[in-house]
Motif scaffolding. Structure first.
Motif, PDB file in Angstrom:
ATOM      1  N   ASN A   1       0.772  -1.284  -0.090  1.00  0.00           N
ATOM      2  CA  ASN A   1      -0.016   0.181  -0.076  1.00  0.00           C
ATOM      3  C   ASN A   1       0.767   1.302  -0.174  1.00  0.00           C
ATOM      4  OD1 ASN A   1      -2.176  -1.517   0.023  1.00  0.00           O
ATOM      5  ND2 ASN A   1      -2.458  -1.464   2.420  1.00  0.00           N
ATOM      6  N   LEU A   2       1.824   1.091  -0.636  1.00  0.00           N
ATOM      7  CA  LEU A   2       2.829   2.400  -0.951  1.00  0.00           C
ATOM      8  C   LEU A   2       2.964   2.750  -2.248  1.00  0.00           C
ATOM      9  CD1 LEU A   2       5.802   1.389   1.588  1.00  0.00           C
ATOM     10  CD2 LEU A   2       3.695   2.975   2.157  1.00  0.00           C
ATOM     11  N   PRO A   3       3.251   4.133  -2.571  1.00  0.00           N
ATOM     12  CA  PRO A   3       3.659   4.965  -1.917  1.00  0.00           C
ATOM     13  C   PRO A   3       2.582   5.748  -1.128  1.00  0.00           C
ATOM     14  CG  PRO A   3       3.628   5.692  -3.813  1.00  0.00           C
ATOM     15  CD  PRO A   3       3.308   4.509  -3.998  1.00  0.00           C
ATOM     16  N   LEU A   4       2.673   6.247   0.015  1.00  0.00           N
ATOM     17  CA  LEU A   4       1.621   7.027   0.863  1.00  0.00           C
ATOM     18  C   LEU A   4       1.102   8.312  -0.031  1.00  0.00           C
ATOM     19  CD1 LEU A   4       3.051   6.879   4.546  1.00  0.00           C
ATOM     20  CD2 LEU A   4       1.145   5.434   3.567  1.00  0.00           C
ATOM     21  N   ASP A   5       0.135   8.783   0.175  1.00  0.00           N
ATOM     22  CA  ASP A   5      -0.474  10.191  -0.390  1.00  0.00           C
ATOM     23  C   ASP A   5       0.685  11.223  -0.109  1.00  0.00           C
ATOM     24  OD1 ASP A   5      -2.536   8.873  -1.354  1.00  0.00           O
ATOM     25  OD2 ASP A   5      -3.976   9.682  -0.005  1.00  0.00           O
ATOM     26  N   GLY A   6       0.848  11.885  -1.161  1.00  0.00           N
ATOM     27  CA  GLY A   6       1.665  13.208  -0.949  1.00  0.00           C
ATOM     28  C   GLY A   6       3.321  12.850  -1.384  1.00  0.00           C
ATOM     29  N   PHE A   7       3.471  11.694  -1.728  1.00  0.00           N
ATOM     30  CA  PHE A   7       4.771  11.373  -2.183  1.00  0.00           C
ATOM     31  C   PHE A   7       4.814  11.189  -3.773  1.00  0.00           C
ATOM     32  CE2 PHE A   7       4.943  10.600   2.332  1.00  0.00           C
ATOM     33  CZ  PHE A   7       5.807  11.021   2.834  1.00  0.00           C
ATOM     34  N   LEU A   8       5.484  11.967  -4.268  1.00  0.00           N
ATOM     35  CA  LEU A   8       5.638  12.000  -5.800  1.00  0.00           C
ATOM     36  C   LEU A   8       6.990  11.634  -6.388  1.00  0.00           C
ATOM     37  CD1 LEU A   8       4.234  15.759  -6.046  1.00  0.00           C
ATOM     38  CD2 LEU A   8       2.943  13.544  -5.990  1.00  0.00           C
ATOM     39  N   HIS A   9       7.058  10.928  -7.566  1.00  0.00           N
ATOM     40  CA  HIS A   9       8.106  10.566  -8.327  1.00  0.00           C
ATOM     41  C   HIS A   9       8.493  11.063  -9.569  1.00  0.00           C
ATOM     42  CE1 HIS A   9       7.474   7.549  -5.172  1.00  0.00           C
ATOM     43  NE2 HIS A   9       8.718   7.425  -5.050  1.00  0.00           N
ATOM     44  N   THR A  10       9.629  11.713 -10.002  1.00  0.00           N
ATOM     45  CA  THR A  10       9.751  12.220 -11.005  1.00  0.00           C
ATOM     46  C   THR A  10      10.647  11.323 -11.965  1.00  0.00           C
ATOM     47  OG1 THR A  10      10.459  14.289 -12.479  1.00  0.00           O
ATOM     48  CG2 THR A  10      11.756  13.793 -10.468  1.00  0.00           C
ATOM     49  N   HIS A  11      11.340  11.593 -13.223  1.00  0.00           N
ATOM     50  CA  HIS A  11      12.154  10.781 -13.796  1.00  0.00           C
ATOM     51  C   HIS A  11      13.574  10.440 -13.377  1.00  0.00           C
ATOM     52  CE1 HIS A  11       9.544  10.739 -17.631  1.00  0.00           C
ATOM     53  NE2 HIS A  11       8.964  11.899 -17.283  1.00  0.00           N
TER      54      HIS A  11
END
Length: 461
Positions: A177-187
């Motif tokens: 159940n990851l990532p938690l909300d509010g954690f973003l990933h770019t390139h």
């Protein structure tokens, strides 16, 4: 080298029946389908198992035994401290001599704008601390909405809930159940995997920065608290950044008042031939995550190094609201801290930073001599004593193997049969190298020769 088979006795049975191992095929291990290996000793860059096998450790365990195995200076310092004071907590201003001394040694080595170090036990918990503190920092400044964190795909920042959300590797998210909300990933900043073959490295850097800017604008700059990055990606494939990358990233962050967390768990204390990766790439972080090489893994210890601008706000906050309500029981543990003091003394006396700077190019050259002309080698890359060989189905067409780690796991297993430990890296067919910083040129040649023999066995021309 003929490996002695692991002894199958009561201890091996207890291992299968009682111990849940990290990052292990749990069912296969429990059934005994795959051989476990019980390590009993080590010296320098070599480890020894209880069956008498000796292996050149080409990965310093997990990038961490930087000073090498069997360093009595560290073990003796731990024993001496345990005899005097094995433990007392650091809450409410309590201190102990080794933790205070180690904090000073770290700050003497850290960039000038850093102010304090908070001790934990692992890189994962240090990144949890970093996120909590940047959230509190923004709350104290009256901007609670500024809480999202941007990471990169293929980054590794730990395997907790927050740190696992920062991590950008699919296996650390799936079924958790990851990532938690509010954690973003770019390139991922890996030029080999650029979206357009015709891109120059400068074009690719422009692409990465444009995509980062677009993410920030889409989310809203007032909602982004921090950007976290390893100076050079480690577990995601040992990926040096493209030229100009960190300078451009920092320009974007400064425009939007977004903090920078430099995850130095792998790169700290000499791995790149510089004291820190931040020094190496001209980074000016607000937080620095340290662990691994801090004690050469002789005892668990991590740290969050906090910049002056962050510390000043946190300190003002305690005047307003009382004590900083964050703590681990074992923060600033005296025995672990004694290991850290002894380790940093060895980093200096053994010239480990200088040796990494000297032998790093020799490692890269030896890997290129051993594998550079093989038709399935797509890239040989690295910086300091951190290097990787990536295998591809057809490098000329940038065609990757369909099954990640299939080839690299076979090559790693073959290298083990030749007495050298290397690590297959996730999400590709990549063999990684991060030997102890005390490695010699003869040991580098031994490592490269084992790679050459293993490739010939697994990928005959």
């Amino acid at each position: 080298m003929t490996l002695q088979s692991p002894i199958n006795d009561e201890l091996a049975a207890w291992d299968r029946d009682c111990l849940l191992h990290p990052t292990t095929h749990t069912a296969q291990h429990a059934r005994g389908d795959v051989p476990g290996r019980i390590i009993t000793g080590g010296e320098g860059c070599t480890i020894i198992d209880r069956d008498g096998n000796r292996f050149l450790d080409g990965f310093a365990a997990l990038y961490c035994v930087n000073a090498g195995y069997g360093r009595s200076e560290i073990a003796d310092a731990m024993n001496e401290q345990a005899q005097k004071l094995a433990f007392f907590h650091a809450f409410a201003g309590h201190g102990n001599e080794p933790a205070i001394k180690l904090a000073r040694m770290i700050m003497d080595r850290a960039p000038d704008h850093m102010a304090r170090v908070y001790f934990g036990l692992s890189g994962s918990d240090a990144n949890e601390t970093n996120v909590k503190l940047i959230w509190q920092y923004n709350n104290l400044l009256g901007r609670p909405e500024k809480r999202k964190i941007i990471s990169r795909w293929r980054a590794y920042h730990g395997s907790g809930l927050v740190s696992g959300s920062l991590t950008g590797l699919a296996a650390y998210h799936a079924r958790f159940n990851l990532p938690l909300d509010g954690f973003l990933h770019t390139h991922t900043p890996h030029y080999l995997r650029r979206p357009d073959t015709d891109m120059t490295e400068a074009d690719f850097t422009n692409f990465l920065i444009t995509e980062l800017e677009a993410m920030i604008e889409a989310e809203g700059p007032d909602t982004i608290a921090a950007f976290i990055g390893e100076p050079i990606m480690g577990t995601g494939g040992i990926l040096p950044p493209p030229a100009g990358y960190w300078e451009r990233v920092q320009q974007v962050l400064a425009r939007h008042d977004i903090a920078l967390i430099a995850d130095e768990v792998v790169t700290g204390f000499g791995r790149l031939g510089s004291m820190f990766g931040s020094d190496h790439y001209g980074m000016k972080p607000d937080f620095m995550t340290i662990a691994k090489g801090l004690t050469s893994a002789y005892a668990p210890l991590s740290g969050s190094i906090i910049s002056q601008r962050i510390f000043d706000v946190l300190a003002d906050g305690t005047d307003q609201f009382g004590a900083l309500a964050h703590g681990w029981t074992y923060s600033a543990h005296p025995v672990s801290s004694a290991a850290g003091v002894a380790t940093l003394a060895l980093v200096d006396s053994m010239g480990l930073v200088e040796n990494a700077a000297h032998t790093g190019p020799k490692l890269l050259a030896a890997l290129r001599d051993a594998a550079g002309d093989h038709p399935n080698v797509g890239e040989i890359r690295g910086e300091g004593l951190l290097a990787a060989v990536e295998f591809m189905e057809n490098p000329a067409e940038r065609q990757f193997y369909d099954k990640p780690m299939a080839v690299s796991s076979a090559i790693s297993a073959a290298m083990l049969r030749h007495g050298v430990i290397a690590r297959p890296m996730p999400e590709g067919n990549i063999i990684g190298f991060a030997p102890p910083l005390c490695i010699t040129e003869d040991e580098i040649n031994q490592l490269a020769h084992a790679l050459h023999l293993a490739i010939a066995e697994v990928l005959p021309r």
